[in-house]
Design a protein around this motif. Structure first.
Motif, PDB file in Angstrom:
ATOM      1  N   ARG A 200      -0.909  11.350   1.560  1.00  0.00           N
ATOM      2  CA  ARG A 200      -1.042  10.278   2.086  1.00  0.00           C
ATOM      3  C   ARG A 200      -2.083   8.944   3.008  1.00  0.00           C
ATOM      4  NH1 ARG A 200       4.344   7.270   1.513  1.00  0.00           N
ATOM      5  NH2 ARG A 200       3.992   5.951   2.837  1.00  0.00           N
ATOM      6  N   PRO A 201      -2.459   9.124   4.309  1.00  0.00           N
ATOM      7  CA  PRO A 201      -3.636   9.032   5.051  1.00  0.00           C
ATOM      8  C   PRO A 201      -4.482   8.379   4.206  1.00  0.00           C
ATOM      9  CG  PRO A 201      -3.292  11.134   5.803  1.00  0.00           C
ATOM     10  CD  PRO A 201      -2.148  11.104   4.914  1.00  0.00           C
TER      11      PRO A 201
ATOM     12  N   ALA B 287      -6.240   2.752  -0.102  1.00  0.00           N
ATOM     13  CA  ALA B 287      -6.199   1.235  -0.538  1.00  0.00           C
ATOM     14  C   ALA B 287      -6.436   0.194   0.509  1.00  0.00           C
ATOM     15  CB  ALA B 287      -4.027   0.889  -0.606  1.00  0.00           C
ATOM     16  N   ARG B 288      -6.980   0.033   1.275  1.00  0.00           N
ATOM     17  CA  ARG B 288      -7.077  -0.940   1.872  1.00  0.00           C
ATOM     18  C   ARG B 288      -8.630  -1.543   2.200  1.00  0.00           C
ATOM     19  NH1 ARG B 288      -5.474   1.787   6.853  1.00  0.00           N
ATOM     20  NH2 ARG B 288      -7.231   2.805   6.915  1.00  0.00           N
TER      21      ARG B 288
ATOM     22  N   GLU C 156      -0.208  16.917  -4.406  1.00  0.00           N
ATOM     23  CA  GLU C 156      -0.368  19.097  -4.479  1.00  0.00           C
ATOM     24  C   GLU C 156      -1.631  19.619  -3.900  1.00  0.00           C
ATOM     25  OE1 GLU C 156       0.198  22.509  -7.532  1.00  0.00           O
ATOM     26  OE2 GLU C 156       1.141  20.481  -8.444  1.00  0.00           O
ATOM     27  N   ILE C 157      -2.884  19.128  -4.485  1.00  0.00           N
ATOM     28  CA  ILE C 157      -4.426  19.053  -4.290  1.00  0.00           C
ATOM     29  C   ILE C 157      -4.305  19.156  -3.010  1.00  0.00           C
ATOM     30  CG2 ILE C 157      -6.540  18.906  -4.987  1.00  0.00           C
ATOM     31  CD1 ILE C 157      -5.538  18.401  -8.060  1.00  0.00           C
ATOM     32  N   LEU C 158      -3.704  17.848  -2.826  1.00  0.00           N
ATOM     33  CA  LEU C 158      -4.717  17.042  -1.274  1.00  0.00           C
ATOM     34  C   LEU C 158      -3.695  17.928  -0.009  1.00  0.00           C
ATOM     35  CD1 LEU C 158      -5.767  13.205  -2.377  1.00  0.00           C
ATOM     36  CD2 LEU C 158      -7.256  15.893  -1.846  1.00  0.00           C
TER      37      LEU C 158
ATOM     38  N   ALA D 182       0.738  -1.079   0.320  1.00  0.00           N
ATOM     39  CA  ALA D 182      -0.122  -0.081   0.319  1.00  0.00           C
ATOM     40  C   ALA D 182       0.683   1.170   0.153  1.00  0.00           C
ATOM     41  CB  ALA D 182      -1.372  -0.801   1.009  1.00  0.00           C
ATOM     42  N   ALA D 183       1.670   0.719   0.664  1.00  0.00           N
ATOM     43  CA  ALA D 183       3.059   2.367   0.804  1.00  0.00           C
ATOM     44  C   ALA D 183       3.556   2.735  -0.696  1.00  0.00           C
ATOM     45  CB  ALA D 183       4.055   2.579   1.596  1.00  0.00           C
TER      46      ALA D 183
END
Length: 476
Positions: free
Chosen positions: A404-405, A411-412, A397-399, A381-382
């Motif tokens: 990442r979180p 992805a989970r 850039e947007i988020l 996932a990473a």
């Protein structure tokens, strides 16, 4: 065997540094990162200087249950021709699973996963390799991979598995000494034993790379300096045979050019020192290799005496976990035997069960170390988050810090079913369907980004329902 010399992995981030390094005989480029009809200027300049360029594939999945994709093989061959490469390389791994053989959705790992060292898996791998060899315009070499997990019920050691592969197909080997070290730490496998069992005369070249240990697990990051333990494995290999080529790999956290040059000097010094200590330095090199070959030949002959039938280790773990079969004795099938009936389907079911546990949250198949699978799952996932951030830099850039979180949470429950660019679009769509991000300006920017690349309007209620049902089925 082509004499390559000392090389380094070419990456766009260090293209200028690579061009400026002295004593570079060749470079390796990730095949999927270039186009045959539009090579990077840096690679063109290196070729004009006489530097050999070798394409290194990562997406064929020759260890998977499916036969190789003709389109992927054709693309790899075109790149080899465009680069004037003396060979191409790939991995002994599977990268996707599921599909028609298992009647389940096809899942992408986005990573190289280990094949079980069983006769079934070897049969499938050998047939896939022969298909690839027939399709490619230049010789093929295959790389041993690093792994966090071990398959239950394996029937061979890594060295034996590689030796059988070479004997059946004549394929060359790309031996990654960093991966041998990784498997020593993570799976307790002795690099010296692997080197003693594999046919060193089939080595096309060698990879050297760095990694890092966290909580007793070695991560083959290609983003850290080469440790002394990896150089020790290189020294052991170089004392057994003079490798035709040795290459330094670095894929992330690129250091200054001086540090790369220092690592290359350490590699050269290790090879030189090992050569002066090897039996070949006193005229015994050929005899040493001949003795190793004779030993392997005698061992195989002993195994084959009276072995008219194939010994099976029983069925592999399926989608519904079952008890693993006990390891079978190291008894080889008859030379030249065809793929055993049903081998592809057995391998397909086992690989689909493992990959589904890693990326879709399904139960851990019987016999696997659930803690290690958890480490591997989080690592996958990473990696997805990192690669998506590279192929779609507008998303972080947007988020901002929420990227990442948000991606790891996505992805989970959303396994990758296509490439990373498709994954980026699916992630953005997932956020928009959920009414995120909450900031109106950011949501508007994300909507425009998604529309510009997908050519569609945000999905309506019916489409969202169908996609939600599809994801639920994947998780079953």
């Amino acid at each position: 065997m082509t004499e390559l010399g000392i090389g380094i992995g070419w990456r766009p981030e260090i293209a200028d540094a690579v061009e400026g390094l002295s004593g570079i005989d060749w470079v390796e480029v990730v095949a999927e990162n270039i186009c045959a009809d539009h090579l990077p200027d840096s690679l063109t300049r290196l070729r004009e200087r006489g530097v050999t360029v070798v394409p290194h594939g990562v997406s064929l999945g020759l260890g998977g249950a499916d036969r190789p994709d003709p389109a992927r093989l054709a693309a790899l061959g075109e790149k080899a021709v465009a680069l004037g490469a003396p060979l191409v390389t790939e991995h002994i791994a599977f990268v996707r699973a599921g599909g028609p053989l298992t009647a389940t959705p096809q899942l992408e790992a986005g990573h190289l996963l280990p094949v079980p060292r069983t006769w079934d898996a070897l049969d499938v791998l050998c047939e896939n390799v022969r298909i690839a060899q027939d399709a490619l315009p230049v010789p093929l070499a295959l790389e041993n991979i690093a792994a966090l997990v071990s398959w239950p019920g394996e029937e061979m050691s890594e060295g034996r598995f590689l030796a059988e592969l070479v004997e059946r197909t004549g394929v060359r080997l790309l031996i990654d000494v960093a991966n041998l070290h990784t498997n020593h730490v993570n799976r307790g496998e002795d690099p010296a034993r692997a080197l003693s069992e594999l046919p060193v005369e089939a080595i096309a070249y060698v990879h050297v790379a760095g990694g890092v240990e966290r909580d007793g697990v070695w991560h083959d990051t290609h983003a850290h300096p080469v440790p002394g333990a990896v150089l020790d494995v290189l020294a052991d290999l170089a004392a057994r045979v003079a490798p035709p080529g040795v290459l330094l790999e670095r894929d992330d956290d690129f250091p200054p050019a001086e540090e790369l040059a220092g690592e290359l000097r350490a590699i050269r010094g290790t090879i030189t020192a090992a050569g002066t200590r090897s039996p070949g330095a006193e005229g015994g090199g050929a005899a040493h290799q001949h003795g190793a070959l004779s030993s392997r030949t005698a061992s195989r002959a002993t195994l084959l005496i009276g072995a008219g039938a194939r010994v099976s280790g029983g069925p592999m773990p399926g989608v519904t976990p079952v008890a693993p079969a006990a390891p079978a004795p190291e008894t080889a099938p008859a030379p030249g035997a065809a793929t055993a009936p049903g081998a592809r389907q057995r391998v397909a079911v086992a690989q689909a069960a493992l990959l589904s546990a890693l990326v879709a949250g399904t139960p851990v198949p019987e016999g696997f170390d659930s803690r290690r699978l958890g480490v591997q799952s989080r690592a996958l996932a990473a990696k997805r988050a990192g690669v998506v951030a590279k192929v779609a830099p507008e998303l972080p850039e947007i988020l901002g810090e929420a990227y990442r979180p948000a991606f790891l949470a996505y992805a989970r429950s959303r396994p990758m079913t296509g490439g990373y660019r498709r994954d980026a679009l699916d992630f953005a769509e997932h956020l928009l369907v959920a009414g995120r991000p909450e900031d109106p300006a950011a949501r508007r920017r994300l909507t425009e980004w998604w529309q510009d690349r997908s050519g569609s309007r945000p999905p309506g209620r019916a489409t969202r329902f169908v996609r939600a049902a599809r994801h639920a089925l994947v998780r079953k």
